[in-house]
Write a protein that holds these residues in place. Sequence first.
Motif, mmCIF file in Angstrom:
data_model
loop_
_atom_site.group_PDB
_atom_site.id
_atom_site.type_symbol
_atom_site.label_atom_id
_atom_site.label_comp_id
_atom_site.label_asym_id
_atom_site.label_seq_id
_atom_site.Cartn_x
_atom_site.Cartn_y
_atom_site.Cartn_z
ATOM 1 N N ALA A 151 0.784 -1.369 -0.120
ATOM 2 C CA ALA A 151 0.081 -0.234 -0.038
ATOM 3 C C ALA A 151 0.895 1.284 -0.207
ATOM 4 C CB ALA A 151 -1.041 -0.270 1.161
ATOM 5 N N MET A 152 2.126 1.153 0.124
ATOM 6 C CA MET A 152 3.024 2.388 0.348
ATOM 7 C C MET A 152 3.019 3.040 -1.140
ATOM 8 S SD MET A 152 4.288 2.361 3.558
ATOM 9 C CE MET A 152 2.594 1.753 3.940
ATOM 10 N N SER A 186 -10.673 2.481 19.622
ATOM 11 C CA SER A 186 -9.327 2.446 18.804
ATOM 12 C C SER A 186 -9.281 1.889 17.630
ATOM 13 C CB SER A 186 -8.338 2.193 19.737
ATOM 14 O OG SER A 186 -8.379 0.673 20.323
ATOM 15 N N VAL A 187 -8.341 2.141 16.607
ATOM 16 C CA VAL A 187 -8.254 1.652 15.403
ATOM 17 C C VAL A 187 -6.567 1.767 15.183
ATOM 18 C CG1 VAL A 187 -8.651 1.794 13.030
ATOM 19 C CG2 VAL A 187 -10.189 3.073 14.584
ATOM 20 N N THR A 188 -6.457 0.371 14.708
ATOM 21 C CA THR A 188 -4.864 -0.048 14.367
ATOM 22 C C THR A 188 -4.973 -0.284 12.917
ATOM 23 O OG1 THR A 188 -4.336 -0.481 16.537
ATOM 24 C CG2 THR A 188 -3.045 -1.603 14.673
ATOM 25 N N THR A 189 -3.807 0.143 12.252
ATOM 26 C CA THR A 189 -3.568 -0.324 10.789
ATOM 27 C C THR A 189 -2.428 -0.995 10.745
ATOM 28 O OG1 THR A 189 -4.822 1.537 10.027
ATOM 29 C CG2 THR A 189 -3.711 0.349 8.531
ATOM 30 N N LEU A 190 -2.249 -2.392 10.371
ATOM 31 C CA LEU A 190 -1.122 -3.060 10.171
ATOM 32 C C LEU A 190 -0.683 -3.192 8.656
ATOM 33 C CD1 LEU A 190 -1.988 -6.154 12.312
ATOM 34 C CD2 LEU A 190 -0.570 -4.253 13.030
ATOM 35 N N PHE A 191 0.395 -3.025 8.365
ATOM 36 C CA PHE A 191 1.228 -3.276 6.961
ATOM 37 C C PHE A 191 2.135 -4.037 7.111
ATOM 38 C CE2 PHE A 191 0.081 1.302 7.633
ATOM 39 C CZ PHE A 191 -0.695 1.654 6.464
ATOM 40 N N PRO A 239 12.274 0.776 7.650
ATOM 41 C CA PRO A 239 13.078 1.473 6.498
ATOM 42 C C PRO A 239 12.868 1.229 5.008
ATOM 43 C CG PRO A 239 14.567 -0.390 7.719
ATOM 44 C CD PRO A 239 13.245 -0.147 8.690
ATOM 45 N N LEU A 240 12.269 0.022 4.856
ATOM 46 C CA LEU A 240 11.840 -0.097 3.335
ATOM 47 C C LEU A 240 10.831 0.515 3.065
ATOM 48 C CD1 LEU A 240 12.651 -3.952 2.983
ATOM 49 C CD2 LEU A 240 13.752 -2.016 1.854
ATOM 50 N N GLY A 241 9.774 0.615 4.146
ATOM 51 C CA GLY A 241 8.534 1.595 4.041
ATOM 52 C C GLY A 241 8.923 2.886 3.538
ATOM 53 N N PHE A 242 9.922 3.517 4.240
ATOM 54 C CA PHE A 242 10.408 4.803 4.041
ATOM 55 C C PHE A 242 10.980 4.915 2.543
ATOM 56 C CE2 PHE A 242 13.515 8.141 3.768
ATOM 57 C CZ PHE A 242 13.001 9.342 4.174
#
Length: 256
Positions: A151-152, A186-191, A239-242
């Motif tokens: 999704a990035m 609360s809401v959490t999004t996992l990648f 770091p890969l997401g960045f």
Amino acid sequence: MTTRTTRTTRQKILITGASAGLGEQMARDFAAVGRDLALCARRTDRLERLREELVAAHPRVTVSVRALDVNDHDHVFEVFRAFRADLGRLDRVIVNAGLGKGQPVGTGRFDANLHTARTNFTAALAQCEAAVEIFREQNAGHLVVVSSMSAMRGMPRNLTAYAASKAGVAALAEGIRAELLRTPISVTTLFPGYIASEMSARAARTPLMVSTAKGVRAMVRAIEAERVQAKVPAWPWVPLGFALRHLPLRLVTRAG
């Protein structure tokens, strides 16, 4: 990374897509720490076997199972309400069901891409609606949405529709979080990155792939901490997401 701290134990947990892969392993991990479970998927034979396994290993845990095709939106609401009746309440709902098939856009396989978009986004919307409706009535709850590192950025080839659907579901989760900021919900999004599962079995082998057990442990830690967002496992995906966010698209295309 922003973290929401809480002392609340989310005892009664609903997991969709629980018959295999990440959902199945999450059920094992949560049962191991004594959580009561509501598990749903299309393959009820596998759910029944999982229920028998969990109850045998953890006799004090309640495990309720029901058949659910998340693309049957009316049934999503019915099943979630039935699980709430089974367990008395729902403390956490993990929107995990999804699929990874897809084909390059414009190659005559709109059917595959449409199925992916409907399952990963529209069906996720139905699950979020059903969960948050219950949480609003309870004035409490924790919604967890499983997106993807895909999704990035926009991704090429077979990942195009999949990545777009996972980006959409991440934006959906953030919108729900914005709506509920000043509430006890609360809401959490996992990648997740590359975690071994049935869905990833047909993907190209990569040294970045981790075992189901290791990957899901990272997911469960982030869920239990009620992180707002989490790339899991953190190494190497933070770091890969960045990098994915900031690299030129031509380099992202090579990686995809």
